[in-house]
Design a protein around this motif. Structure first.
Motif, PDB file in Angstrom:
ATOM      1  N   LYS A   2       0.834  -1.204   0.000  1.00  0.00           N
ATOM      2  CA  LYS A   2       0.000   0.000   0.000  1.00  0.00           C
ATOM      3  C   LYS A   2       0.878   1.268   0.000  1.00  0.00           C
ATOM      4  O   LYS A   2       1.907   1.306   0.675  1.00  0.00           O
ATOM      5  CB  LYS A   2      -0.878  -0.030   1.255  1.00  0.00           C
ATOM      6  N   ARG A   4       1.225   4.681   1.451  1.00  0.00           N
ATOM      7  CA  ARG A   4       0.637   5.374   2.596  1.00  0.00           C
ATOM      8  C   ARG A   4       1.122   6.808   2.727  1.00  0.00           C
ATOM      9  O   ARG A   4       0.435   7.679   3.234  1.00  0.00           O
ATOM     10  CB  ARG A   4       0.995   4.632   3.890  1.00  0.00           C
ATOM     11  N   LYS A   5       2.362   7.050   2.296  1.00  0.00           N
ATOM     12  CA  LYS A   5       2.976   8.344   2.590  1.00  0.00           C
ATOM     13  C   LYS A   5       3.145   9.195   1.332  1.00  0.00           C
ATOM     14  O   LYS A   5       3.419   8.669   0.262  1.00  0.00           O
ATOM     15  CB  LYS A   5       4.335   8.124   3.250  1.00  0.00           C
ATOM     16  N   LYS A  45      -5.257  12.894  -0.037  1.00  0.00           N
ATOM     17  CA  LYS A  45      -6.273  12.273   0.828  1.00  0.00           C
ATOM     18  C   LYS A  45      -7.309  11.514  -0.012  1.00  0.00           C
ATOM     19  O   LYS A  45      -7.668  10.378   0.305  1.00  0.00           O
ATOM     20  CB  LYS A  45      -6.929  13.358   1.682  1.00  0.00           C
ATOM     21  N   LEU A  49      -4.158   8.170   0.586  1.00  0.00           N
ATOM     22  CA  LEU A  49      -2.901   8.260   1.343  1.00  0.00           C
ATOM     23  C   LEU A  49      -3.195   8.726   2.766  1.00  0.00           C
ATOM     24  O   LEU A  49      -4.212   9.379   3.028  1.00  0.00           O
ATOM     25  CB  LEU A  49      -1.914   9.206   0.649  1.00  0.00           C
ATOM     26  N   GLU A  50      -2.286   8.368   3.681  1.00  0.00           N
ATOM     27  CA  GLU A  50      -2.571   8.609   5.104  1.00  0.00           C
ATOM     28  C   GLU A  50      -1.653   9.620   5.762  1.00  0.00           C
ATOM     29  O   GLU A  50      -1.983  10.171   6.808  1.00  0.00           O
ATOM     30  CB  GLU A  50      -2.438   7.268   5.868  1.00  0.00           C
ATOM     31  N   GLU A  51      -0.472   9.811   5.197  1.00  0.00           N
ATOM     32  CA  GLU A  51       0.499  10.695   5.859  1.00  0.00           C
ATOM     33  C   GLU A  51       1.115  11.659   4.871  1.00  0.00           C
ATOM     34  O   GLU A  51       1.503  11.256   3.771  1.00  0.00           O
ATOM     35  CB  GLU A  51       1.629   9.854   6.444  1.00  0.00           C
ATOM     36  N   GLU A 123       9.572   2.004   2.295  1.00  0.00           N
ATOM     37  CA  GLU A 123       8.320   1.621   1.625  1.00  0.00           C
ATOM     38  C   GLU A 123       8.106   2.538   0.415  1.00  0.00           C
ATOM     39  O   GLU A 123       8.615   3.658   0.391  1.00  0.00           O
ATOM     40  CB  GLU A 123       7.129   1.725   2.597  1.00  0.00           C
ATOM     41  N   PHE A 125       6.439   5.259  -1.911  1.00  0.00           N
ATOM     42  CA  PHE A 125       5.751   6.480  -1.467  1.00  0.00           C
ATOM     43  C   PHE A 125       5.391   7.347  -2.663  1.00  0.00           C
ATOM     44  O   PHE A 125       5.900   7.153  -3.766  1.00  0.00           O
ATOM     45  CB  PHE A 125       6.645   7.253  -0.476  1.00  0.00           C
TER      46      PHE A 125
END
Ligand code: UTP
Length: 287
Positions: A2, A4-5, A45, A49-51, A123, A125
């Motif tokens: 995934k 995430r950042k 968003k 994405l989370e961060e 990871e 990004f």
């Protein structure tokens, strides 16, 4: 895997927009009523994405303050019963998780991305250059995340540009492997039109594998002593595949005066609060 950042390099000097960008980063220039960086944070968003990791230089506080709680402002809006605006301001500070890191000297886009190494970790990004404003039905990063599922390596957003403009961009040499998807063979930064391998230009959205950090450490500074992302990507290409994706959407180079004006006009024409009056105004102009 995934994504995430999301890394937002925002430490450039924005020389094409001086003096407006002398004390504030160009990412804080407003398109209608939101700074450029807010559009791309919203895109992150909406892409799941989370961060958000923002790489700042000078003018750091303007960006941090924008996404932080403003206690005094929220109090004032409460007292004046401006509930709609209050909700909007509150949403902004609770929007997504933010962290900040500093690029001490503007040593290039590649260097700025490398500054986020510890916050990103090992990871894949996303990277957003907020001055590339893209108006798309499906957020461009969401389109790219979907492609990543099938091609789990670095993915560069690309767009066809007129041959005469290739010298403004990083241009890829690539083989088409699926609708809108290319396998990158090579890339060249700002070529003369006669030397360009294609007219597929790299635009400011990337999914990068964490191996890009080692690649950026291995390369030598290029033009103007800067660590260029394109050079890092070329080094990465020697070790693993890199793909390009021709996104769907209208893109504006809002880091440039004319592009910024065009973006403002198009966004104003789509904004239901002002578009009627604005259209009337434009029609009345004696051009
Ligand atoms: P640009 O190539 O548009 O450079 O950077 P710039 O300095 O911002 O603007 P001009 O060309 O002088 O007008 C592309 C992106 O990379 C970031 C910028 O903030 C922008 O988002 N960047 C660039 C950095 O964060 N650090 C750098 O050293 C260079």
């Amino acid at each position: 895997m995934k994504i995430r950042k999301a890394v937002f390099p925002a430490a450039g000097f924005g020389t094409r927009f001086l003096p407006a960008t002398k004390a504030i980063p160009k990412e804080m220039l407003p398109l209608i009523d939101k700074p450029l960086i807010q559009y791309s944070v919203e895109e992150a968003k909406r892409s799941g994405l989370e961060e958000v990791i923002i790489v700042t230089g000078m003018g750091k506080t303007a960006i941090e303050d924008h996404f932080d709680i403003s206690f005094e402002l929220e109090m004032l809006l409460k007292e004046r019963n401006k509930t709609d605006i209050l909700r909007m301001v509150e949403e902004l500070s609770n929007f997504i998780h933010f962290s900040y890191t500093r690029q001490k000297k503007p040593l290039g886009l590649g260097h700025a991305i490398h500054c986020a190494k510890n916050l990103v970790g090992m990871e894949p990004f996303a990277v957003f250059l907020s001055d590339d404003v893209i108006d798309a039905k499906t957020p461009v990063m969401k389109q790219m995340v979907n492609i990543f599922r099938q091609y789990p390596y670095s993915i560069l957003a690309v767009q066809r540009v007129p041959k005469k403009d290739v010298h403004h961009y990083g241009i890829i040499e690539a083989k088409k492997i699926a609708p809108r998807v290319y396998k990158v063979i090579d890339m060249v930064e700002k070529p003369h039109s006669q030397d360009a391998p294609s007219n597929l230009a790299i635009i400011g959205r990337y999914i990068l594998m964490p191996e890009i950090f080692t690649a950026l450490e291995e390369i030598k500074p290029g033009k103007g002593g800067e660590i260029q992302l394109t050079d890092g990507l070329k080094a990465l290409l020697k070790k693993q595949p890199v793909y390009a994706y021709e996104f769907e959407g209208d893109r504006y180079d809002a880091g440039d005066k004319l592009g910024f004006l065009k973006a403002n006009v198009s966004f104003a024409l789509k904004n239901s609060a002002i578009n009627k009056e604005f259209r009337r105004y434009l029609k009345g102009l004696k051009l």
